[in-house]
Scaffold this motif. Structure first.
Motif, mmCIF file in Angstrom:
data_model
loop_
_atom_site.group_PDB
_atom_site.id
_atom_site.type_symbol
_atom_site.label_atom_id
_atom_site.label_comp_id
_atom_site.label_asym_id
_atom_site.label_seq_id
_atom_site.Cartn_x
_atom_site.Cartn_y
_atom_site.Cartn_z
ATOM 1 N N LEU A 1 -1.282 7.218 7.839
ATOM 2 C CA LEU A 1 -0.806 6.247 8.824
ATOM 3 C C LEU A 1 -1.788 6.049 9.980
ATOM 4 N N LYS B 1 -2.780 2.507 11.443
ATOM 5 C CA LYS B 1 -1.808 1.554 10.903
ATOM 6 C C LYS B 1 -0.864 1.040 11.994
ATOM 7 N N SER B 2 -0.154 -0.027 11.664
ATOM 8 C CA SER B 2 0.883 -0.559 12.563
ATOM 9 C C SER B 2 2.230 0.004 12.122
ATOM 10 N N GLU C 1 0.842 -1.200 0.000
ATOM 11 C CA GLU C 1 0.000 0.000 0.000
ATOM 12 C C GLU C 1 0.871 1.243 0.000
ATOM 13 N N ASP D 1 2.483 -2.139 8.602
ATOM 14 C CA ASP D 1 2.067 -1.227 7.534
ATOM 15 C C ASP D 1 3.146 -0.221 7.154
ATOM 16 N N SER D 2 3.963 0.159 8.138
ATOM 17 C CA SER D 2 4.983 1.172 7.868
ATOM 18 C C SER D 2 6.138 1.013 8.848
ATOM 19 N N ALA E 1 -2.330 4.814 16.142
ATOM 20 C CA ALA E 1 -1.465 3.861 15.446
ATOM 21 C C ALA E 1 -0.945 2.875 16.480
ATOM 22 N N TYR F 1 1.528 5.257 0.636
ATOM 23 C CA TYR F 1 1.050 6.353 1.481
ATOM 24 C C TYR F 1 1.601 7.669 0.953
#
Length: 270
Positions: free
Chosen positions: A148, A151-152, A140, A195-196, A174, A142
């Motif tokens: 974010l 998100k994790s 994904e 996720d990031s 988050a 961003y």
């Protein structure tokens, strides 16, 4: 048994008086606190510091001098006449713990957080560092930090929750995932398990290389999540904490005025 005349008695009384007076004075002396000079343990003879590894270009065993901040710290104390400054390498979490407990004389480089300010004294800033939110292109993309939300975010153990990252995590907007190191963060990101990843550019590129991943598979949001100064720190309970920070700041100022600080920091792009 024998008898003494008056002169002998007077002498015996005087000797006894001197003896008892000496005993009393010795007792008082033993009970009084001893004032040890602040510099009784001369740090200029030996100073033991700790830092973490794999944080290029600031602290990394693969770099000449151990990284640019490692070099700045050594040169700052050199400028103040410190003769033997040794640096040991531990995990970031362990090194900070050793500093707080006073088992070493300081550590670096660290950004300020409210929790850290209760545990360590901070020097004048050495340099600034920006961190970004990274994503895997195949999962994904961003475009903005607002993406974010929910998100994790992967941030290794010992890494502070700084700037906007700290706000997202503190508010529950988050979720933090904390493996032992940054390369594991990027492995998790590549596998889609986070996720990031929150990381400065040099540390991210180094972590990808260590993990055997291609930088072409990742990118980061253009807007930084944090732009924070980095500091040298000493545990607040270290008996000479104030002196160490004062000496470091004076040495750092000397490097700055001579142009040596800029010369060292300009060795790397970050």
């Amino acid at each position: 048994m024998y008898e003494t005349d008056g002169e002998d008695c007077a002498m015996i009384f005087a000797v006894r008086h001197i003896f008892y007076t000496a005993v009393i004075l010795a007792s008082f002396a033993a009970a009084m606190p001893v004032n040890v000079p602040a510099n009784a343990h001369d740090l200029r003879t030996e100073m033991r510091l700790v830092t973490g590894d794999a944080f290029p270009p600031f602290a990394d065993r693969a770099y000449d001098g151990g990284g640019i901040v490692t070099e700045v710290v050594r040169r700052s104390f050199d400028a103040m006449g410190y003769q033997n400054v040794s640096v040991i390498w531990r995990s970031w979490l362990k090194g900070f713990e050793m500093t707080v407990e006073g088992r070493v004389d300081g550590t670096f480089p660290y950004a300020q957080t409210p929790s850290r300010k209760k545990l360590v004294l901070f020097s004048e800033p050495i340099t600034n560092l920006s961190a970004y939110g990274w994503f895997a292109r195949k999962h994904e993309k961003y475009d903005d930090n607002i993406d974010l939300l929910g998100k994790s975010l992967c941030l290794p153990l010992g890494h502070g929750e700084l700037g906007h990252t700290g706000k997202l995590l503190a508010s529950g907007q988050a979720k933090r995932v904390s493996p032992p190191d940054m390369k594991t963060c990027f492995k998790l990101l590549a596998a889609g398990r986070v996720d990031s990843v929150v990381s400065p550019v040099p540390e991210a590129l180094n972590a990808m290389s260590e993990a055997g991943l291609s930088p072409d598979d990742f990118d980061h949001i253009g807007q930084s999540l944090s732009n924070m100064p980095l500091y040298f720190v000493v545990g607040v309970n270290h008996p000479l904490a104030q002196r160490i920070i004062k000496d470091f700041n004076a040495g750092l100022a000397t490097l700055r005025e001579s142009g040596e600080l800029e010369k060292i920091l300009s060795q790397a792009r970050y």
